[in-house]
Write a protein that holds these residues in place. Structure first.
Motif: not given
Length: 306
Positions: A56-58, A110-112, A121-123
């Motif tokens: 999934i592109a973020v 799994d998030a960034p 990191t992720m927000t």
């Protein structure tokens, strides 16, 4: 107190007396950076090895990272599992097995900056957008099960991205983003001035252009934010990261829409792999699907209210 924590507290508070800006910058870096990546556990591997893996592109047009998605089942009756800060999708392995036995199709990621995803990191906005992207591709979800910061992000996705699951399970939910900042500062024993400096940097650097993040990124605890769907709220009495009183207040505000389950001795993280918690989620699915009242939890482990 841990010597490393003591050293960080002393250094940041000391620097803040002559340069609040420099101390705030250092505190912000610590706040937004996960403390290493959570690794796949041996007991999770058999479940994860059966998953269909995707990406999934973020970051919108400026792709900054790729989340990794995991899917099981036939695709019928999909259920989304949302992890929190410094965690990963594999932590839901026990629950994945329970959901598959019910004929559901679990989906997690799994998030960034977490697990096998790229990025540092992720927000909460990354989590919101990943939830919305998976909902658009695979939903609508019969249920969303979320943990910690993932709970907050789920409700932001419901309110801002039109995600509409049939029910939600909120495990050890963070009440709002301000709570994270305050707990971070309290954990390090930082001065009030550093708290204010950190909040300012969060607004300017983490969420530039975003309005009123302190009220937006919060669980809906007032009638002004109605959530007309069944919600199972789960929290452990010995959670040392998020006060269980927060989930009690959340469940109370939801009234008869919520069922509260309080566990003992699992803390903030082990709660995800607990079989009794997985059984409570299973019972919640069965009872809501059939229209029958939920099963009464074992009083020696849990209490139900709300």
């Amino acid at each position: 107190m841990d010597l490393a924590v003591t050293a960080v507290r002393t250094a940041l508070n000391g620097v803040s007396y002559f340069s609040p800006r420099l101390a705030g910058k250092a505190a912000f870096r610590l706040f937004r950076t996960p403390r290493g990546r959570s690794r796949l556990r041996s007991d999770e591997r058999p479940v994860m090895d059966r998953a269909e893996v995707g990406g999934i592109a973020v970051g919108g047009e400026k792709i900054v990272a790729k989340a990794v998605s995991y899917r099981w089942g036939t695709g019928e009756r999909p259920v989304l599992l949302v992890h929190g800060w410094e965690s990963r999708g594999s932590r839901f392995a026990t629950l994945v097995s329970e959901l598959l036995d019910l004929g559901l199709s679990p989906v997690t990621f799994d998030a960034p900056g977490h697990g096998e995803a790229t990025g540092e990191t992720m927000t909460i906005l990354d989590l919101r957008d990943i939830i919305a992207a998976l909902d658009a591709e695979l939903g609508p979800f019969e249920m969303v099960v979320a943990h910690s910061l993932g709970v907050t992000a789920t409700f932001v996705a419901v309110q801002e991205r039109g995600v509409r699951p049939e029910r939600i399970v909120a495990i050890s939910g963070v009440p709002d983003f301000a709570y994270l900042v305050d707990r971070f500062c309290a954990g390090l024993g930082l001065r009030a001035r550093l708290n204010r400096e950190l909040r300012g940097r969060v607004e300017r650097e983490l969420f530039p252009g975003e309005g009123d993040i302190w009220s937006r990124f919060a669980l809906p605890r007032t009638v002004a934010q109605p959530v007309p769907l069944p919600i199972l709220v789960v929290h452990d009495e010995h959670d040392d990261m998020v006060d269980p009183a927060e989930s009690r207040a959340f469940a109370a505000a939801l009234g008869d829409r919520a069922t509260l389950v309080v566990t003992r001795g699992l803390g903030h993280r082990r709660i995800l792999g607990d079989r009794e918690v997985a059984a409570s989620v299973r019972d919640f699915v069965v009872s809501e699907t059939s229209g029958r009242p939920a099963a009464v939890p074992d009083p020696s482990r849990q209490t139900a209210a709300g």
